[in-house]
Design an enzyme around this catalytic site. Structure first.
Site, PDB file in Angstrom:
ATOM      1  N   LYS A 116      -0.258 -17.499  -1.466  1.00 60.83           N
ATOM      2  CA  LYS A 116      -1.294 -17.835  -2.446  1.00 60.83           C
ATOM      3  C   LYS A 116      -0.991 -17.305  -3.851  1.00 60.83           C
ATOM      4  O   LYS A 116      -1.444 -17.878  -4.836  1.00 60.83           O
ATOM      5  CB  LYS A 116      -2.658 -17.302  -1.984  1.00 60.83           C
ATOM      6  CG  LYS A 116      -3.272 -18.111  -0.858  1.00 60.83           C
ATOM      7  CD  LYS A 116      -4.672 -17.608  -0.544  1.00 60.83           C
ATOM      8  CE  LYS A 116      -5.374 -18.505   0.438  1.00 60.83           C
ATOM      9  NZ  LYS A 116      -6.804 -18.181   0.590  1.00 60.83           N
TER      10      LYS A 116
ATOM     11  N   ASP B  42     -11.594 -22.022  -2.940  1.00 56.75           N
ATOM     12  CA  ASP B  42     -12.322 -21.014  -2.149  1.00 56.75           C
ATOM     13  C   ASP B  42     -13.636 -20.592  -2.823  1.00 56.75           C
ATOM     14  O   ASP B  42     -14.653 -20.393  -2.148  1.00 56.75           O
ATOM     15  CB  ASP B  42     -11.469 -19.754  -1.950  1.00 56.75           C
ATOM     16  CG  ASP B  42     -10.499 -19.899  -0.779  1.00 56.75           C
ATOM     17  OD1 ASP B  42     -10.758 -20.729   0.112  1.00 56.75           O
ATOM     18  OD2 ASP B  42      -9.496 -19.175  -0.766  1.00 56.75           O
TER      19      ASP B  42
HETATM   20  P1  NAP Z   1      -7.068  -9.298   2.131  1.00 57.96           P
HETATM   21  O1  NAP Z   1      -6.713  -9.803   0.779  1.00 57.96           O
HETATM   22  O2  NAP Z   1      -6.011  -8.735   3.001  1.00 57.96           O
HETATM   23  O3  NAP Z   1      -8.243  -8.206   1.940  1.00 57.96           O
HETATM   24  C1  NAP Z   1      -8.756  -7.527   3.061  1.00 57.96           C
HETATM   25  C2  NAP Z   1      -9.953  -6.659   2.659  1.00 57.96           C
HETATM   26  O4  NAP Z   1     -10.442  -6.027   3.844  1.00 57.96           O
HETATM   27  C3  NAP Z   1      -9.635  -5.543   1.671  1.00 57.96           C
HETATM   28  O5  NAP Z   1     -10.770  -5.269   0.899  1.00 57.96           O
HETATM   29  C4  NAP Z   1      -9.294  -4.375   2.591  1.00 57.96           C
HETATM   30  O6  NAP Z   1      -9.555  -3.104   2.016  1.00 57.96           O
HETATM   31  C5  NAP Z   1     -10.295  -4.591   3.715  1.00 57.96           C
HETATM   32  N1  NAP Z   1      -9.798  -4.030   4.974  1.00 57.96           N
HETATM   33  C6  NAP Z   1      -8.842  -4.554   5.779  1.00 57.96           C
HETATM   34  N2  NAP Z   1      -8.651  -3.754   6.855  1.00 57.96           N
HETATM   35  C7  NAP Z   1      -9.487  -2.697   6.700  1.00 57.96           C
HETATM   36  C8  NAP Z   1      -9.736  -1.540   7.471  1.00 57.96           C
HETATM   37  N3  NAP Z   1      -9.098  -1.304   8.620  1.00 57.96           N
HETATM   38  N4  NAP Z   1     -10.675  -0.670   7.037  1.00 57.96           N
HETATM   39  C9  NAP Z   1     -11.333  -0.900   5.878  1.00 57.96           C
HETATM   40  N5  NAP Z   1     -11.136  -1.971   5.094  1.00 57.96           N
HETATM   41  C10 NAP Z   1     -10.214  -2.870   5.501  1.00 57.96           C
HETATM   42  O7  NAP Z   1      -7.733 -10.462   3.016  1.00 57.96           O
HETATM   43  P2  NAP Z   1      -8.599 -11.709   2.476  1.00 57.96           P
HETATM   44  O8  NAP Z   1      -7.700 -12.867   2.277  1.00 57.96           O
HETATM   45  O9  NAP Z   1      -9.425 -11.219   1.350  1.00 57.96           O
HETATM   46  O10 NAP Z   1      -9.500 -12.048   3.764  1.00 57.96           O
HETATM   47  C11 NAP Z   1     -10.590 -11.205   4.138  1.00 57.96           C
HETATM   48  C12 NAP Z   1     -11.390 -11.891   5.251  1.00 57.96           C
HETATM   49  O11 NAP Z   1     -11.990 -13.080   4.758  1.00 57.96           O
HETATM   50  C13 NAP Z   1     -10.549 -12.304   6.456  1.00 57.96           C
HETATM   51  O12 NAP Z   1     -11.285 -12.061   7.630  1.00 57.96           O
HETATM   52  C14 NAP Z   1     -10.366 -13.801   6.264  1.00 57.96           C
HETATM   53  O13 NAP Z   1     -10.208 -14.499   7.487  1.00 57.96           O
HETATM   54  C15 NAP Z   1     -11.701 -14.163   5.624  1.00 57.96           C
HETATM   55  N6  NAP Z   1     -11.622 -15.385   4.814  1.00 57.96           N
HETATM   56  C16 NAP Z   1     -12.427 -16.414   5.179  1.00 57.96           C
HETATM   57  C17 NAP Z   1     -12.408 -17.585   4.433  1.00 57.96           C
HETATM   58  C18 NAP Z   1     -13.308 -18.714   4.822  1.00 57.96           C
HETATM   59  O14 NAP Z   1     -13.095 -19.854   4.360  1.00 57.96           O
HETATM   60  N7  NAP Z   1     -14.332 -18.469   5.616  1.00 57.96           N
HETATM   61  C19 NAP Z   1     -11.573 -17.716   3.325  1.00 57.96           C
HETATM   62  C20 NAP Z   1     -10.742 -16.614   2.981  1.00 57.96           C
HETATM   63  C21 NAP Z   1     -10.777 -15.457   3.758  1.00 57.96           C
HETATM   64  P3  NAP Z   1      -8.508  -2.452   0.952  1.00 57.96           P
HETATM   65  O15 NAP Z   1      -8.800  -3.126  -0.359  1.00 57.96           O
HETATM   66  O16 NAP Z   1      -8.852  -1.019   0.980  1.00 57.96           O
HETATM   67  O17 NAP Z   1      -7.138  -2.772   1.486  1.00 57.96           O
END
Ligand code: NAP
Length: 270
Positions: A68, A105
């Site tokens: 991305k 998104d």
């Molecule tokens: P990302 O960029 O990897 O960000 C992950 C986030 O979760 C960060 O804020 C991270 O904290 C936090 N996190 C991850 N593991 C953690 C842990 N063990 N303890 C505490 N905090 C933790 O991922 P993303 O792309 O934003 O996606 C996040 C979620 O949204 C996923 O579940 C994804 O499937 C979902 N999503 C859904 C859609 C939809 O269309 N419904 C679209 C996009 C994403 P840090 O900042 O501290 O690392």
């Protein structure tokens, strides 16, 4: 000329639900078109884009992890996605071969909230990753009130408040919720294989909305707690379908069929 087609690219890609969604709409509209999964590794991204650019049947692609950010170097960016959301999830080929990158998104996230007046309303957001950026972009455009970001890494979250010109605070994941009108989980917490998101929802008012972007599982612990309190819930499939709908129209020139979301949701959760 063969049938028009689009792809979803990522590494891995087997898990993507996009082919099911776009395939369902193509069938429902009886459109001539195809939507494919393409496994593209990071080292192959530039060659993939160059190859597809030359194909007049290719309408574009959806982009998922880990491309991305990298794809922004390879396509035009007239909407300044790089300077705002900072990630592209959709590339559209113009008839002259120009490739334009965008991000559906933010609008997909906001679609289920479009009828609700959030202007000035306090909001809580969990997470500060890529999904949170799209959420905060949309919330800033909706002129919400103070935003409290709950995140493991506070500096990242502070940067996001500044980037999107939002007023608010950054707090630890175990801090108490504010009396927010909307709570959004944009973190990976609660996702299959990840730790749960443990929040005490009692500070939320009775008319609050709880929106979880996680869609695997669909009924997360957060949404179960919210439903038990009688709060309005929005699950991750709404955003997934919303962002796909915008991309579908860009690729195939037609809006998805109306009134078929229940069928599509059943297909996606089968
Ligand atoms: P990302 O960029 O990897 O960000 C992950 C986030 O979760 C960060 O804020 C991270 O904290 C936090 N996190 C991850 N593991 C953690 C842990 N063990 N303890 C505490 N905090 C933790 O991922 P993303 O792309 O934003 O996606 C996040 C979620 O949204 C996923 O579940 C994804 O499937 C979902 N999503 C859904 C859609 C939809 O269309 N419904 C679209 C996009 C994403 P840090 O900042 O501290 O690392």
């Amino acid at each position: 000329m063969n049938i028009p087609y689009a792809d979803v690219i990522g590494d891995p890609i087997a898990q993507s639900k996009s082919p099911l969604i776009h395939g369902f709409w193509l069938d429902a509209l009886e459109l001539s078109g195809d939507y494919r999964r393409a496994h593209v590794k990071p080292d192959d991204l530039a060659a993939y884009i160059a190859g597809r650019r030359a194909d007049p049947d290719w309408r574009g692609c959806n982009v998922t992890m880990p491309h991305k950010a990298a794809v922004m170097d390879l396509v035009a960016d007239p909407g300044d996605i790089r300077g705002t959301i900072g990630a592209m999830n959709t590339i559209v080929r113009q008839p002259d071969g120009e490739l334009i990158g965008t991000n559906t998104d933010a609008a997909g996230f906001y679609a289920p909230l479009a009828e609700i007046d959030l202007q000035g309303a306090p909001v809580a957001v969990v997470g500060a990753g890529g999904a949170a950026r799209a959420v905060l972009f949309a919330l800033a455009r909706a002129n919400v009130g103070p935003v409290t970001i709950f995140n493991r890494s506070p500096l990242k979250a502070m940067g996001l408040l500044a980037t999107f010109g939002l007023k608010g605070d950054v707090v630890a994941l175990d801090a108490e919720l504010p009396p927010a009108a909307l709570l959004v989980n944009a973190s990976s917490l609660g996702m299959k294989g990840q730790p749960p998101l443990d929040l005490d929802l009692s500070p939320l008012p009775a008319d609050a909305i709880v929106y979880d972007l996680v869609y695997s599982p669909l009924q997360t612990g957060l949404l179960k707690s919210a439903a038990a309190r009688g709060l309005d819930c929005v699950d991750g499939l709404d955003m997934l379908i919303g962002q796909a709908a915008l991309a579908f129209e860009l690729f195939f020139g037609a809006a998805p069929p109306e009134g078929r979301d229940d069928e599509l949701r059943a297909l996606l959760t089968a």
